[in-house]
Design a protein around this motif. Structure first.
Motif, PDB file in Angstrom:
ATOM      1  N   LEU A 144       0.824  -1.195   0.000  1.00 32.28           N
ATOM      2  CA  LEU A 144       0.000   0.000   0.000  1.00 32.28           C
ATOM      3  C   LEU A 144       0.865   1.254   0.000  1.00 32.28           C
ATOM      4  CD1 LEU A 144      -2.762  -0.954   2.611  1.00 32.28           C
ATOM      5  CD2 LEU A 144      -2.730  -1.347   0.139  1.00 32.28           C
ATOM      6  N   THR A 145       0.295   2.345  -0.506  1.00 33.78           N
ATOM      7  CA  THR A 145       0.968   3.633  -0.430  1.00 33.78           C
ATOM      8  C   THR A 145       1.024   4.092   1.029  1.00 33.78           C
ATOM      9  OG1 THR A 145      -1.152   4.729  -0.838  1.00 33.78           O
ATOM     10  CG2 THR A 145       0.258   4.307  -2.747  1.00 33.78           C
ATOM     11  N   ASP A 146       1.855   5.085   1.306  1.00 34.29           N
ATOM     12  CA  ASP A 146       2.048   5.532   2.689  1.00 34.29           C
ATOM     13  C   ASP A 146       0.758   6.028   3.334  1.00 34.29           C
ATOM     14  OD1 ASP A 146       4.717   4.905   2.527  1.00 34.29           O
ATOM     15  OD2 ASP A 146       5.339   6.937   1.959  1.00 34.29           O
ATOM     16  N   ASP A 147      -0.152   6.611   2.526  1.00 40.28           N
ATOM     17  CA  ASP A 147      -1.394   7.126   3.103  1.00 40.28           C
ATOM     18  C   ASP A 147      -2.507   6.079   3.123  1.00 40.28           C
ATOM     19  OD1 ASP A 147      -1.989   6.895   0.448  1.00 40.28           O
ATOM     20  OD2 ASP A 147      -2.455   9.015   0.122  1.00 40.28           O
ATOM     21  N   SER A 148      -2.204   4.830   2.686  1.00 37.31           N
ATOM     22  CA  SER A 148      -3.177   3.724   2.671  1.00 37.31           C
ATOM     23  C   SER A 148      -4.402   4.028   1.811  1.00 37.31           C
ATOM     24  CB  SER A 148      -3.626   3.378   4.098  1.00 37.31           C
ATOM     25  OG  SER A 148      -2.537   2.899   4.863  1.00 37.31           O
ATOM     26  N   GLN A 149      -4.225   4.893   0.817  1.00 35.99           N
ATOM     27  CA  GLN A 149      -5.329   5.241  -0.070  1.00 35.99           C
ATOM     28  C   GLN A 149      -5.239   4.528  -1.418  1.00 35.99           C
ATOM     29  OE1 GLN A 149      -8.067   7.500   0.641  1.00 35.99           O
ATOM     30  NE2 GLN A 149      -7.281   6.856   2.620  1.00 35.99           N
ATOM     31  N   GLY A 150      -4.181   3.779  -1.637  1.00 32.38           N
ATOM     32  CA  GLY A 150      -4.028   3.105  -2.914  1.00 32.38           C
ATOM     33  C   GLY A 150      -2.947   2.047  -2.843  1.00 32.38           C
ATOM     34  N   ILE A 151      -2.715   1.397  -3.977  1.00 32.73           N
ATOM     35  CA  ILE A 151      -1.715   0.344  -4.077  1.00 32.73           C
ATOM     36  C   ILE A 151      -0.477   0.904  -4.764  1.00 32.73           C
ATOM     37  CG2 ILE A 151      -1.193  -1.895  -5.120  1.00 32.73           C
ATOM     38  CD1 ILE A 151      -4.158  -2.566  -4.914  1.00 32.73           C
ATOM     39  N   ASP A 152       0.665   0.633  -4.188  1.00 32.40           N
ATOM     40  CA  ASP A 152       1.933   1.035  -4.794  1.00 32.40           C
ATOM     41  C   ASP A 152       2.199   0.113  -5.983  1.00 32.40           C
ATOM     42  OD1 ASP A 152       4.520   1.660  -5.496  1.00 32.40           O
ATOM     43  OD2 ASP A 152       5.255   1.767  -3.440  1.00 32.40           O
ATOM     44  N   THR A 153       2.093   0.668  -7.175  1.00 29.10           N
ATOM     45  CA  THR A 153       2.165  -0.147  -8.395  1.00 29.10           C
ATOM     46  C   THR A 153       3.547  -0.153  -9.049  1.00 29.10           C
ATOM     47  OG1 THR A 153       1.462   1.733  -9.762  1.00 29.10           O
ATOM     48  CG2 THR A 153      -0.274   0.322  -8.856  1.00 29.10           C
ATOM     49  N   ARG A 154       4.543   0.433  -8.385  1.00 30.85           N
ATOM     50  CA  ARG A 154       5.855   0.580  -9.032  1.00 30.85           C
ATOM     51  C   ARG A 154       6.476  -0.750  -9.416  1.00 30.85           C
ATOM     52  NH1 ARG A 154       8.864   4.274  -4.738  1.00 30.85           N
ATOM     53  NH2 ARG A 154       7.664   2.876  -3.393  1.00 30.85           N
ATOM     54  N   HIS A 155       6.232  -1.796  -8.638  1.00 32.43           N
ATOM     55  CA  HIS A 155       6.873  -3.084  -8.905  1.00 32.43           C
ATOM     56  C   HIS A 155       5.840  -4.181  -9.202  1.00 32.43           C
ATOM     57  CE1 HIS A 155      10.483  -1.138  -7.529  1.00 32.43           C
ATOM     58  NE2 HIS A 155       9.933  -0.879  -6.347  1.00 32.43           N
ATOM     59  N   LEU A 156       4.657  -3.767  -9.623  1.00 33.64           N
ATOM     60  CA  LEU A 156       3.597  -4.728  -9.903  1.00 33.64           C
ATOM     61  C   LEU A 156       3.483  -5.015 -11.394  1.00 33.64           C
ATOM     62  CD1 LEU A 156       0.524  -3.810  -7.645  1.00 33.64           C
ATOM     63  CD2 LEU A 156       1.950  -5.851  -7.529  1.00 33.64           C
ATOM     64  N   GLY A 157       3.162  -6.260 -11.719  1.00 32.26           N
ATOM     65  CA  GLY A 157       2.751  -6.607 -13.066  1.00 32.26           C
ATOM     66  C   GLY A 157       1.237  -6.544 -13.140  1.00 32.26           C
ATOM     67  N   PHE A 158       0.689  -6.333 -14.325  1.00 27.63           N
ATOM     68  CA  PHE A 158      -0.757  -6.217 -14.476  1.00 27.63           C
ATOM     69  C   PHE A 158      -1.258  -7.194 -15.535  1.00 27.63           C
ATOM     70  CE2 PHE A 158       0.243  -2.346 -12.315  1.00 27.63           C
ATOM     71  CZ  PHE A 158      -0.891  -2.053 -11.567  1.00 27.63           C
ATOM     72  N   THR A 159      -2.522  -7.522 -15.426  1.00 26.02           N
ATOM     73  CA  THR A 159      -3.132  -8.461 -16.363  1.00 26.02           C
ATOM     74  C   THR A 159      -4.618  -8.158 -16.458  1.00 26.02           C
ATOM     75  OG1 THR A 159      -3.377 -10.818 -16.887  1.00 26.02           O
ATOM     76  CG2 THR A 159      -3.662 -10.181 -14.576  1.00 26.02           C
ATOM     77  N   THR A 160      -5.310  -8.895 -17.325  1.00 33.96           N
ATOM     78  CA  THR A 160      -6.767  -8.824 -17.378  1.00 33.96           C
ATOM     79  C   THR A 160      -7.340  -9.664 -16.258  1.00 33.96           C
ATOM     80  OG1 THR A 160      -6.678  -8.583 -19.795  1.00 33.96           O
ATOM     81  CG2 THR A 160      -8.795  -9.232 -18.828  1.00 33.96           C
ATOM     82  N   SER A 161      -8.351  -9.155 -15.584  1.00 30.83           N
ATOM     83  CA  SER A 161      -8.996  -9.906 -14.509  1.00 30.83           C
ATOM     84  C   SER A 161      -9.421 -11.280 -15.031  1.00 30.83           C
ATOM     85  CB  SER A 161     -10.214  -9.131 -14.001  1.00 30.83           C
ATOM     86  OG  SER A 161     -10.679  -9.643 -12.786  1.00 30.83           O
ATOM     87  N   PRO A 162      -9.117 -12.374 -14.315  1.00 31.44           N
ATOM     88  CA  PRO A 162      -9.324 -13.726 -14.838  1.00 31.44           C
ATOM     89  C   PRO A 162     -10.742 -14.035 -15.321  1.00 31.44           C
ATOM     90  CG  PRO A 162      -7.935 -13.813 -12.897  1.00 31.44           C
ATOM     91  CD  PRO A 162      -8.408 -12.399 -13.016  1.00 31.44           C
ATOM     92  N   HIS A 163     -11.762 -13.594 -14.582  1.00 31.86           N
ATOM     93  CA  HIS A 163     -13.138 -13.841 -15.044  1.00 31.86           C
ATOM     94  C   HIS A 163     -13.361 -13.180 -16.406  1.00 31.86           C
ATOM     95  CE1 HIS A 163     -14.570 -15.580 -11.244  1.00 31.86           C
ATOM     96  NE2 HIS A 163     -13.879 -14.644 -10.630  1.00 31.86           N
ATOM     97  N   GLU A 164     -12.808 -11.992 -16.576  1.00 35.25           N
ATOM     98  CA  GLU A 164     -13.012 -11.255 -17.822  1.00 35.25           C
ATOM     99  C   GLU A 164     -12.177 -11.825 -18.960  1.00 35.25           C
ATOM    100  OE1 GLU A 164     -12.100  -7.550 -16.096  1.00 35.25           O
ATOM    101  OE2 GLU A 164     -13.913  -7.605 -14.872  1.00 35.25           O
ATOM    102  N   GLU A 165     -11.026 -12.403 -18.629  1.00 32.38           N
ATOM    103  CA  GLU A 165     -10.237 -13.097 -19.648  1.00 32.38           C
ATOM    104  C   GLU A 165     -11.048 -14.253 -20.233  1.00 32.38           C
ATOM    105  OE1 GLU A 165      -5.739 -14.951 -20.197  1.00 32.38           O
ATOM    106  OE2 GLU A 165      -6.602 -14.768 -18.193  1.00 32.38           O
TER     107      GLU A 165
END
Length: 253
Positions: free
Chosen positions: A19-40
């Motif tokens: 989480l970001t320092d203010d807990s308002q979001g996700i720290d995405t700097r080191h994340l990979g992304f994909t299509t949500s599995p149900h939607e895939e």
């Protein structure tokens, strides 16, 4: 047969979420992304329906510019047209998301509605189960969720939903909306020609305004991490007594 699939860009399943320092979001700097599995799976179901009945498959997502990665992937597995509804990094609640999607869908349809609009049953990140239902309500179209099978019979969508006793079968007049569950079909792997086609695909953009919903982000909370210990009972024959004791403890001997 004119089919639309709405997908969402989500962090890759199994990734470590920070989480970001203010807990308002996700720290995405080191994340990979994909299509949500149900939607895939919904994209694959739409492509299969197009292959059986003819027509076109359009894939739409609301998200940041980086979401074109997921749209191009849809082209590589058989989608004909892809559309981005640009959105900033603000966390969109289900009401705001549904409102923007309804605006975009109406713009794309004009006087010719999509025969079928597919959603994932729920997104892999927020898991709200709401957006598809809200879009159906706003458009005044019949909807079924939790699908594990879908087919077209004349002017009807035939949906199959799994239950503890077997399956429920629903028939909806088109135009209709459906939410597919992971496992409705097995997504195909992109082919080399498909990947080359996806790199050349034109990304259409349909603007939509964010209409605030009735929900407000307070704070994100991470679940407590469970730490497990691995006990080595021994090596070779010397491990046998420990294995026997363990089996006795769990009631298998």
């Amino acid at each position: 047969m004119n089919i639309l699939v709405c997908v969402k860009r989500v962090p890759a399943p199994g990734a470590r979420i920070v989480l970001t320092d203010d807990s308002q979001g996700i720290d995405t700097r080191h994340l990979g992304f994909t299509t949500s599995p149900h939607e895939e799976c919904a994209v694959e179901a739409a492509v299969q329906l197009k292959e059986r009945h003819g027509g076109t498959t359009t894939v739409l997502t609301l998200g940041p510019p980086d979401a074109v990665e997921q749209l191009r992937y849809s082209v590589s597995v058989g989608a004909d047209r892809v559309v981005l509804v640009p959105a900033d990094s603000t966390e969109w609640d289900p009401q705001a998301t549904a409102s923007a999607l309804v605006e975009a869908i109406r713009s794309l349809e004009g006087e010719s509605p999509f025969d079928v609009i597919l959603f994932g049953n729920e997104s892999a990140d927020s898991g709200g189960y709401q957006v598809g239902i809200r879009v159906a309500r706003a458009l005044g179209r019949p909807v079924i969720s939790g699908l594990k099978g879908i087919e077209i019979d004349g002017d009807q969508v035939v949906g199959r939903r799994e239950t503890d006793e077997g399956f429920e079968v629903y028939r909806l007049p088109m135009p209709a909306i459906a939410a597919a569950k992971e496992g409705i079909t097995l997504p195909r792997y992109p082919t080399l020609p498909g990947r080359l086609k996806s790199r050349r695909a034109e990304i259409d953009e349909v603007p939509a305004e964010m209409t605030p919903g009735g929900q407000e982000m307070v704070s994100l909370l991470k679940p407590a991490e469970e730490v497990t210990e691995t006990v080595i009972l021994g090596h070779g024959a010397e491990a046998a007594p420990g294995v026997v004791r363990l089996l006795e403890e769990v009631g298998l001997l």
